[in-house]
Design a protein around this motif. Structure first.
Motif, PDB file in Angstrom:
ATOM      1  N   ILE A  41      16.635  -8.377  76.916  1.00 51.68           N
ATOM      2  CA  ILE A  41      16.812  -8.332  75.461  1.00 51.68           C
ATOM      3  C   ILE A  41      15.473  -7.982  74.836  1.00 51.68           C
ATOM      4  N   GLY A  42      15.445  -6.894  74.052  1.00 54.41           N
ATOM      5  CA  GLY A  42      14.181  -6.444  73.483  1.00 54.41           C
ATOM      6  C   GLY A  42      13.248  -6.008  74.595  1.00 54.41           C
ATOM      7  N   ASP A  43      12.088  -6.643  74.658  1.00 57.34           N
ATOM      8  CA  ASP A  43      11.116  -6.321  75.700  1.00 57.34           C
ATOM      9  C   ASP A  43      11.035  -7.392  76.779  1.00 57.34           C
ATOM     10  N   GLU A  44      11.976  -8.343  76.768  1.00 53.78           N
ATOM     11  CA  GLU A  44      11.864  -9.466  77.701  1.00 53.78           C
ATOM     12  C   GLU A  44      13.117  -9.645  78.544  1.00 53.78           C
ATOM     13  N   ASP A  45      12.919 -10.257  79.715  1.00 54.91           N
ATOM     14  CA  ASP A  45      14.012 -10.677  80.580  1.00 54.91           C
ATOM     15  C   ASP A  45      14.235 -12.174  80.402  1.00 54.91           C
ATOM     16  N   TYR A  46      15.510 -12.562  80.319  1.00 56.38           N
ATOM     17  CA  TYR A  46      15.863 -13.969  80.145  1.00 56.38           C
ATOM     18  C   TYR A  46      16.816 -14.397  81.253  1.00 56.38           C
ATOM     19  N   LEU A  47      16.552 -15.559  81.840  1.00 56.85           N
ATOM     20  CA  LEU A  47      17.479 -16.157  82.788  1.00 56.85           C
ATOM     21  C   LEU A  47      18.525 -16.924  82.001  1.00 56.85           C
ATOM     22  N   THR A  48      19.794 -16.631  82.259  1.00 60.16           N
ATOM     23  CA  THR A  48      20.890 -17.391  81.658  1.00 60.16           C
ATOM     24  C   THR A  48      21.808 -17.840  82.782  1.00 60.16           C
ATOM     25  N   LYS A  84      32.972 -19.408  68.233  1.00 59.91           N
ATOM     26  CA  LYS A  84      33.278 -18.610  67.063  1.00 59.91           C
ATOM     27  C   LYS A  84      31.946 -18.141  66.485  1.00 59.91           C
ATOM     28  N   GLY A  85      31.906 -16.908  66.020  1.00 56.43           N
ATOM     29  CA  GLY A  85      30.656 -16.410  65.440  1.00 56.43           C
ATOM     30  C   GLY A  85      30.349 -15.007  65.894  1.00 56.43           C
ATOM     31  N   SER A  86      29.139 -14.600  65.642  1.00 53.91           N
ATOM     32  CA  SER A  86      28.699 -13.243  65.944  1.00 53.91           C
ATOM     33  C   SER A  86      28.772 -12.941  67.437  1.00 53.91           C
ATOM     34  N   LEU A  87      29.112 -11.693  67.738  1.00 56.52           N
ATOM     35  CA  LEU A  87      29.100 -11.218  69.122  1.00 56.52           C
ATOM     36  C   LEU A  87      28.049 -10.141  69.313  1.00 56.52           C
ATOM     37  N   ALA A  88      27.131 -10.019  68.362  1.00 55.95           N
ATOM     38  CA  ALA A  88      26.039  -9.052  68.488  1.00 55.95           C
ATOM     39  C   ALA A  88      25.221  -9.397  69.722  1.00 55.95           C
ATOM     40  N   PRO A  89      24.908  -8.402  70.561  1.00 51.66           N
ATOM     41  CA  PRO A  89      24.200  -8.689  71.823  1.00 51.66           C
ATOM     42  C   PRO A  89      22.714  -8.956  71.620  1.00 51.66           C
ATOM     43  N   ASN A  90      22.405 -10.127  71.090  1.00 53.63           N
ATOM     44  CA  ASN A  90      21.013 -10.515  70.867  1.00 53.63           C
ATOM     45  C   ASN A  90      20.772 -11.905  71.447  1.00 53.63           C
ATOM     46  N   LEU A  91      19.538 -12.365  71.344  1.00 50.33           N
ATOM     47  CA  LEU A  91      19.176 -13.651  71.951  1.00 50.33           C
ATOM     48  C   LEU A  91      19.878 -14.818  71.269  1.00 50.33           C
ATOM     49  N   THR A  92      20.025 -14.770  69.961  1.00 48.05           N
ATOM     50  CA  THR A  92      20.697 -15.858  69.246  1.00 48.05           C
ATOM     51  C   THR A  92      22.125 -16.032  69.726  1.00 48.05           C
ATOM     52  N   THR A  93      22.849 -14.934  69.861  1.00 48.00           N
ATOM     53  CA  THR A  93      24.222 -15.002  70.350  1.00 48.00           C
ATOM     54  C   THR A  93      24.261 -15.529  71.774  1.00 48.00           C
ATOM     55  N   LEU A  94      23.360 -15.052  72.622  1.00 46.47           N
ATOM     56  CA  LEU A  94      23.327 -15.510  74.012  1.00 46.47           C
ATOM     57  C   LEU A  94      23.102 -17.011  74.094  1.00 46.47           C
ATOM     58  N   LYS A  95      22.200 -17.529  73.275  1.00 47.91           N
ATOM     59  CA  LYS A  95      21.961 -18.974  73.258  1.00 47.91           C
ATOM     60  C   LYS A  95      23.230 -19.732  72.896  1.00 47.91           C
ATOM     61  N   ARG A  96      23.935 -19.249  71.886  1.00 48.97           N
ATOM     62  CA  ARG A  96      25.144 -19.935  71.420  1.00 48.97           C
ATOM     63  C   ARG A  96      26.266 -19.837  72.451  1.00 48.97           C
TER      64      ARG A  96
END
Length: 250
Positions: free
Chosen positions: A112-119, A13-25
């Motif tokens: 995300i932004g200027d970086e690539d993140y492995l998830t 439950k929570g934000s679905l904005a496509p940012n790093l915080t949401t991805l972490k959650r």
């Protein structure tokens, strides 16, 4: 895909904005709710690289899966939510052997932004949060230390550290792949007698401070990296354990 049903499945439950915080959650919620498992391999139920089929299995039928399923479906969710994502082919490190073939593991890169993140949701006992692809980057996810470096100047490599010793997890090139490119290795892992998934059934789910794992007939519970229970189960126990520990009914 019914997004709300999928999010209910992972207790998000929570934000679905496509940012790093949401991805972490999203990543942590998914890992804590959906087990890594290969039970279909042992019931001779074909595992198909079809998003609709995987969605029904995981979201509608309350099951788990292995990397092609877990990361394949998560990729679709992130894509719908507006993330810039790639399916990535990874080669898994095998002690005394080296690295497995391409397409042995499906993982995800989110830009995300200027970086690539492995998830990644499909590598068993692995990171609780995304890790930025940057040389010599290190992260502690509350349980283990992980780092990023290069292998042979052409592959990114993810390493896991424990008690000061670093071991490779897998290597990969940051190249977008199509889902169907993983089909041969997916079939290998569910049919070939040399595949570890064929040799032994496995279901594993992290908890906030440990993990519960059923390997073959051995049930193991850990807490703070220490084994608190290990016992053998029989065929009568099996369905009860599946429900009690993993909320799964076959």
């Amino acid at each position: 895909m019914d997004i709300d049903r999928y999010l209910d499945r992972i207790n998000y439950k929570g934000s679905l904005a496509p940012n790093l915080t949401t991805l972490k959650r999203l990543q942590k919620a998914h890992l804590l709710a959906v087990p890594f498992e290969n039970l279909d391999v042992h019931t001779q139920t074909p595992i198909k690289l079809d998003t609709k089929h995987i969605y029904e299995k995981i979201a509608a039928n309350n099951r788990g899966g292995f990397c092609y399923e877990l990361n394949g479906l998560f990729y679709k969710l992130l894509n719908i939510l507006g993330y810039d994502v790639k399916r990535i082919s990874a080669r898994v490190y095998i002690e005394n052997t080296g690295y497995s073939p391409e397409y042995d593991h499906l993982t995800i890169i989110a830009h995300i932004g200027d970086e690539d993140y492995l998830t990644d949701l499909g590598f068993g006992d692995f990171l609780f949060e995304p890790i930025a692809l940057a040389r010599d980057n290190e992260i502690y996810d509350g349980r283990n230390h992980y780092s990023v470096d290069m292998y042979n100047d052409e592959y990114w490599r993810i390493n896991k550290s424990n008690d000061g010793e670093s071991t490779p997890e897998f290597i990969f090139k940051n190249i977008d792949r199509k889902f169907e490119e993983f089909e041969n290795r997916c079939n290998y892992h569910q049919t070939n007698p040399d595949s570890s998934f064929v040799r032994k059934r496995l279901i594993s789910l992290p908890t906030k401070d440990g993990r519960v794992t059923l390997t073959g007939n051995t049930l193991k519970l850990t807490r703070n990296s220490k084994t608190i229970e290990s016992r053998e189960i029989d065929a009568v126990d099996f369905p009860n354990i599946l429900w009690e520990k993993f909320r799964i009914k076959l």
